[in-house]
Design a protein around this motif. Structure first.
Motif, mmCIF file in Angstrom:
data_model
loop_
_atom_site.group_PDB
_atom_site.id
_atom_site.type_symbol
_atom_site.label_atom_id
_atom_site.label_comp_id
_atom_site.label_asym_id
_atom_site.label_seq_id
_atom_site.Cartn_x
_atom_site.Cartn_y
_atom_site.Cartn_z
ATOM 1 N N ARG A 163 -39.141 -1.085 -0.482
ATOM 2 C CA ARG A 163 -39.359 -2.592 -0.239
ATOM 3 C C ARG A 163 -39.607 -3.016 1.068
ATOM 4 N N ALA A 164 -38.437 -2.547 1.764
ATOM 5 C CA ALA A 164 -38.405 -2.897 3.240
ATOM 6 C C ALA A 164 -39.527 -2.214 3.907
ATOM 7 N N LEU A 165 -40.045 -1.007 3.553
ATOM 8 C CA LEU A 165 -41.099 -0.339 3.979
ATOM 9 C C LEU A 165 -42.275 -0.901 4.010
ATOM 10 N N ALA A 166 -42.505 -1.611 3.035
ATOM 11 C CA ALA A 166 -43.811 -2.085 2.596
ATOM 12 C C ALA A 166 -44.022 -3.486 3.595
ATOM 13 N N ALA A 167 -43.147 -3.677 4.250
ATOM 14 C CA ALA A 167 -43.161 -5.004 5.329
ATOM 15 C C ALA A 167 -43.646 -4.149 6.792
ATOM 16 N N LYS A 168 -43.913 -2.970 6.787
ATOM 17 C CA LYS A 168 -44.511 -2.166 7.844
ATOM 18 C C LYS A 168 -43.550 -2.455 9.159
ATOM 19 N N PRO A 169 -42.509 -2.144 9.068
ATOM 20 C CA PRO A 169 -41.656 -2.617 10.246
ATOM 21 C C PRO A 169 -41.649 -1.679 11.351
ATOM 22 N N LYS A 170 -41.386 -1.791 12.420
ATOM 23 C CA LYS A 170 -41.192 -0.845 13.489
ATOM 24 C C LYS A 170 -39.461 -0.856 13.663
ATOM 25 N N ILE A 171 -38.829 -1.849 13.200
ATOM 26 C CA ILE A 171 -37.257 -1.440 13.299
ATOM 27 C C ILE A 171 -36.709 -1.884 11.790
ATOM 28 N N LEU A 172 -36.142 -0.774 11.281
ATOM 29 C CA LEU A 172 -35.566 -0.696 9.997
ATOM 30 C C LEU A 172 -33.996 -1.000 10.104
ATOM 31 N N PHE A 173 -33.392 -2.120 9.621
ATOM 32 C CA PHE A 173 -32.090 -2.377 9.441
ATOM 33 C C PHE A 173 -31.563 -1.886 7.909
ATOM 34 N N LEU A 174 -30.641 -0.929 7.861
ATOM 35 C CA LEU A 174 -30.032 -0.485 6.768
ATOM 36 C C LEU A 174 -28.589 -0.972 6.573
ATOM 37 N N ASP A 175 -28.160 -1.876 5.760
ATOM 38 C CA ASP A 175 -26.741 -2.382 5.511
ATOM 39 C C ASP A 175 -26.123 -1.834 4.455
ATOM 40 N N GLU A 176 -25.325 -0.908 4.858
ATOM 41 C CA GLU A 176 -24.483 0.275 4.144
ATOM 42 C C GLU A 176 -25.297 0.770 2.956
ATOM 43 N N PRO A 177 -26.401 1.354 3.405
ATOM 44 C CA PRO A 177 -27.055 2.142 2.399
ATOM 45 C C PRO A 177 -26.413 3.282 1.489
ATOM 46 N N ALA A 178 -25.298 3.881 1.875
ATOM 47 C CA ALA A 178 -24.707 4.882 1.033
ATOM 48 C C ALA A 178 -23.509 4.349 0.260
ATOM 49 N N ALA A 179 -23.351 2.927 0.308
ATOM 50 C CA ALA A 179 -22.348 2.428 -0.464
ATOM 51 C C ALA A 179 -22.501 2.510 -1.815
ATOM 52 N N GLY A 180 -21.326 3.044 -2.650
ATOM 53 C CA GLY A 180 -21.342 3.145 -3.947
ATOM 54 C C GLY A 180 -22.016 4.852 -4.269
ATOM 55 N N MET A 181 -22.446 5.452 -3.403
ATOM 56 C CA MET A 181 -23.273 6.674 -3.706
ATOM 57 C C MET A 181 -22.379 7.774 -4.046
ATOM 58 N N ASN A 182 -22.733 8.708 -4.819
ATOM 59 C CA ASN A 182 -21.952 10.065 -4.853
ATOM 60 C C ASN A 182 -22.494 10.763 -3.863
ATOM 61 N N PRO A 183 -21.898 12.116 -3.674
ATOM 62 C CA PRO A 183 -22.219 13.089 -2.616
ATOM 63 C C PRO A 183 -23.414 13.586 -2.569
ATOM 64 N N GLN A 184 -24.167 13.733 -3.731
ATOM 65 C CA GLN A 184 -25.417 14.378 -3.954
ATOM 66 C C GLN A 184 -26.410 13.224 -3.520
ATOM 67 N N GLU A 185 -26.368 11.824 -4.025
ATOM 68 C CA GLU A 185 -27.045 10.780 -3.816
ATOM 69 C C GLU A 185 -26.937 10.395 -2.120
ATOM 70 N N THR A 186 -25.783 10.877 -1.561
ATOM 71 C CA THR A 186 -25.706 10.235 -0.249
ATOM 72 C C THR A 186 -26.540 11.426 0.673
ATOM 73 N N THR A 187 -26.561 12.884 0.219
ATOM 74 C CA THR A 187 -27.211 13.730 0.924
ATOM 75 C C THR A 187 -28.613 13.687 0.875
ATOM 76 N N GLU A 188 -29.208 13.225 -0.330
ATOM 77 C CA GLU A 188 -30.617 12.683 -0.770
ATOM 78 C C GLU A 188 -30.824 11.635 0.391
ATOM 79 N N LEU A 189 -30.157 10.550 0.606
ATOM 80 C CA LEU A 189 -30.297 9.512 1.384
ATOM 81 C C LEU A 189 -30.401 9.755 2.730
ATOM 82 N N THR A 190 -29.322 10.692 3.356
ATOM 83 C CA THR A 190 -29.505 11.217 4.619
ATOM 84 C C THR A 190 -30.714 11.937 4.917
ATOM 85 N N GLU A 191 -31.291 12.686 4.073
ATOM 86 C CA GLU A 191 -32.462 13.518 4.059
ATOM 87 C C GLU A 191 -33.701 12.335 4.252
ATOM 88 N N LEU A 192 -33.794 11.135 3.382
ATOM 89 C CA LEU A 192 -34.556 10.230 3.220
ATOM 90 C C LEU A 192 -34.769 9.315 4.517
#
Length: 257
Positions: free
Chosen positions: A168-197
């Motif tokens: 949804r944030a990318l849909a605004a076509k930003p040049k700066i993206l602010f992520l507020d605690e994107p890994a909060a509540g994620m398990n290790p596998q989800e955190t790894t996937e998020l890092t790659e993303l």
């Protein structure tokens, strides 16, 4: 090239300075970490940069078409239109809408047909709706949710809700993206996937990314520079290695090994 410059930024709530005399300078396509203890002022700083709060003092400047433009105090939708988008610490989705419709709705400011074309269902309306659909599906492909397009957002697992918020944030076509605690509540596998993303979208969309995060393994792995807040003040900034070995940061936040 500097894309965002913050000078002596302060936000007071009554007698409390939640952010005090903070200075930042962020370059194009950097991946910046913002860390610090709970209550250090990190989310307040994000709220100032994205127009949720108006600064009490100081200046926020954004590079707009090669010129630094003061954006402090502008409305959030205006700042978003200038190229800043964000996710939130607490996920903000339309829970009873589909994954696809959540992304399409975030693109409403880019719609290029008139109200008359929509009412009369003119060819321009259908062309534009098809463009929006195509772009929304491309973003869902990027975050790995294309196959979940018709699932209600509330029925997604937590980690996938986080990814949908990023789409949804990318849909605004930003040049700066602010992520507020994107890994909060994620398990290790989800955190790894998020890092790659995060790496993927930074490169694919030529983004500058600024993230608040408490997962130090993620921060140290992907951030190029880190700013550290404590009691609303910036107490250090530098490379991950420099921050990891900064005595003041260790005492305020990281602790001893």
């Amino acid at each position: 090239m500097t894309v965002l410059k913050v000078s002596s930024l302060t936000k007071n709530f009554g007698g409390l300075a939640a952010v005090s005399n903070v200075n930042l300078e962020i370059e194009e396509r950097e991946l910046i970490g913002l860390i610090g203890p709970n209550g250090a002022g990190k989310t307040t700083l994000f709220n100032l940069l994205t127009g949720v709060y108006e600064p009490s003092e100081g200046k926020i400047e954004l590079n707009v078409d090669g010129q630094m433009k003061s954006i402090g105090g502008l409305k959030p939708y205006v700042i978003t239109g200038l190229g800043l988008a964000r996710t939130f610490q607490n996920i903000r989705l339309f829970k009873n809408m589909t994954v696809l419709d959540n992304v399409k709705l975030a693109m409403n400011k880019s719609v290029r047909y008139s109200a008359l074309a929509a009412v009369l269902r003119l060819p321009s309306y259908y062309r534009e709706e098809q463009r929006i659909l195509n772009e929304a599906m491309e973003l869902l492909e990027v975050v790995g949710l294309a196959e979940k397009k018709q699932v209600l957002a509330k029925n997604l697992p937590y980690g996938q809700q986080r990814k949908l918020e990023i789409a949804r944030a990318l849909a605004a076509k930003p040049k700066i993206l602010f992520l507020d605690e994107p890994a909060a509540g994620m398990n290790p596998q989800e955190t790894t996937e998020l890092t790659e993303l995060i790496h993927q979208i930074k490169e694919q969309f030529n983004l500058t990314v600024v993230l608040i995060e408490h997962d130090m393994s993620l921060v140290m792995k992907i951030c190029e520079r880190i700013y550290v807040l404590d009691y609303g003040k910036c107490i250090a900034q530098g490379t991950p290695e420099a921050i990891k070995n900064n005595r003041r940061v260790i005492e305020a936040y990281l602790g001893e090994d």
